[in-house]
Design an enzyme around this catalytic site. Structure first.
Site, mmCIF file in Angstrom:
data_model
loop_
_atom_site.group_PDB
_atom_site.id
_atom_site.type_symbol
_atom_site.label_atom_id
_atom_site.label_comp_id
_atom_site.label_asym_id
_atom_site.label_seq_id
_atom_site.Cartn_x
_atom_site.Cartn_y
_atom_site.Cartn_z
ATOM 1 N N ASP A 31 20.939 34.124 5.015
ATOM 2 C CA ASP A 31 20.160 34.342 6.249
ATOM 3 C C ASP A 31 21.294 35.354 7.101
ATOM 4 O OD1 ASP A 31 18.671 33.995 8.608
ATOM 5 O OD2 ASP A 31 20.371 32.634 9.639
ATOM 6 N N MET A 32 20.736 35.959 7.828
ATOM 7 C CA MET A 32 21.424 37.265 8.674
ATOM 8 C C MET A 32 21.875 36.744 9.882
ATOM 9 S SD MET A 32 20.642 41.153 9.704
ATOM 10 C CE MET A 32 19.513 40.580 11.057
ATOM 11 N N ASP A 33 21.175 36.524 11.162
ATOM 12 C CA ASP A 33 21.506 36.075 12.306
ATOM 13 C C ASP A 33 22.171 34.593 12.316
ATOM 14 O OD1 ASP A 33 20.613 38.443 13.738
ATOM 15 O OD2 ASP A 33 18.402 37.533 13.360
ATOM 16 N N ASP B 277 22.326 28.950 8.811
ATOM 17 C CA ASP B 277 22.680 28.165 10.005
ATOM 18 C C ASP B 277 21.687 27.322 10.718
ATOM 19 O OD1 ASP B 277 22.218 30.014 12.701
ATOM 20 O OD2 ASP B 277 21.188 30.361 10.877
#
Length: 200
Positions: free
Chosen positions: A12-14, A170
């Site tokens: 995932d990025m953010d 996250d």
């Protein structure tokens, strides 16, 4: 090494590979204030990973508000704030060490609720783009997380079976998406102590 048994890594990025909590808190605060939508910090934190339009719909319903603008207009306003201020806020998280360790050894992808072009710009700003072989944003799939579509598309682009992928996430929605895709899921807060500074 910790993830040697997997053929491919998907991030995932953010809040996972990129510390962008303050960027999105800044953009959401500006957007919600502009359109007269209350800011419920705990609710905003729980919606991390939900695409912008979906988040706005949930907020309007929760607060019983009739929107003063179209979803497209509000989405575009937030995207513009993100675009104009991303260089001030984003930086890699400690997970960069995992990306560096497997760079050139295993294919890696980003599966994000952000739009693909925005994600690519943020990854470049953070110097992470050189590690990533594919980027799948919310604009590439019919159903965003918690549906498995995003991560299944990542596996497809990497040419790897879903069961051979490990996903770093996250959010509960993201971990649910990974499980639905038949992939191992790593909670980055629990395993790598990566915490997203977002509406805390």
């Amino acid at each position: 090494m910790m993830y040697d048994q997997y053929t491919a890594l998907i991030f995932d990025m953010d809040g996972t590979l990129v510390d962008s909590g303050q960027l999105h808190e800044h953009a959401w605060t500006a957007t919600l204030n502009k359109y007269g939508i209350p800011i419920d910090r705990a609710l905003m934190r729980s919606l991390a990973g939900v695409p912008t339009k979906g988040t706005i719909e949930i907020l309007l319903e929760k607060f019983g508000i009739t929107a003063s603008a179209s979803l497209d207009e509000m989405n575009d306003f937030k995207e513009q704030v993100v675009h104009d201020s991303m260089h001030l806020y984003v930086k890699p998280t400690a997970l960069i060490e995992v990306a560096q360790r497997y760079h050139g050894k295993k294919p890696m992808a980003i599966g994000t609720g952000a739009y693909t072009e925005e994600a690519k710009k943020i990854l470049a700003l953070c110097g992470l783009d050189k590690y990533i072989d594919a980027v799948v944003g919310a604009d590439q799939v019919a159903n965003p997380k918690p549906a498995p579509d995003t991560f299944l598309r990542c596996a497809e682009l990497l040419g790897v079976e879903p069961t051979q992928c490990v996903v770093f996430e996250d959010s509960k929605l993201g971990l649910q998406a990974a499980a639905s895709a038949g992939m191992a899921g790593i909670d980055v807060l629990l395993v790598h102590a990566v915490e997203n500074d977002y509406f805390l």
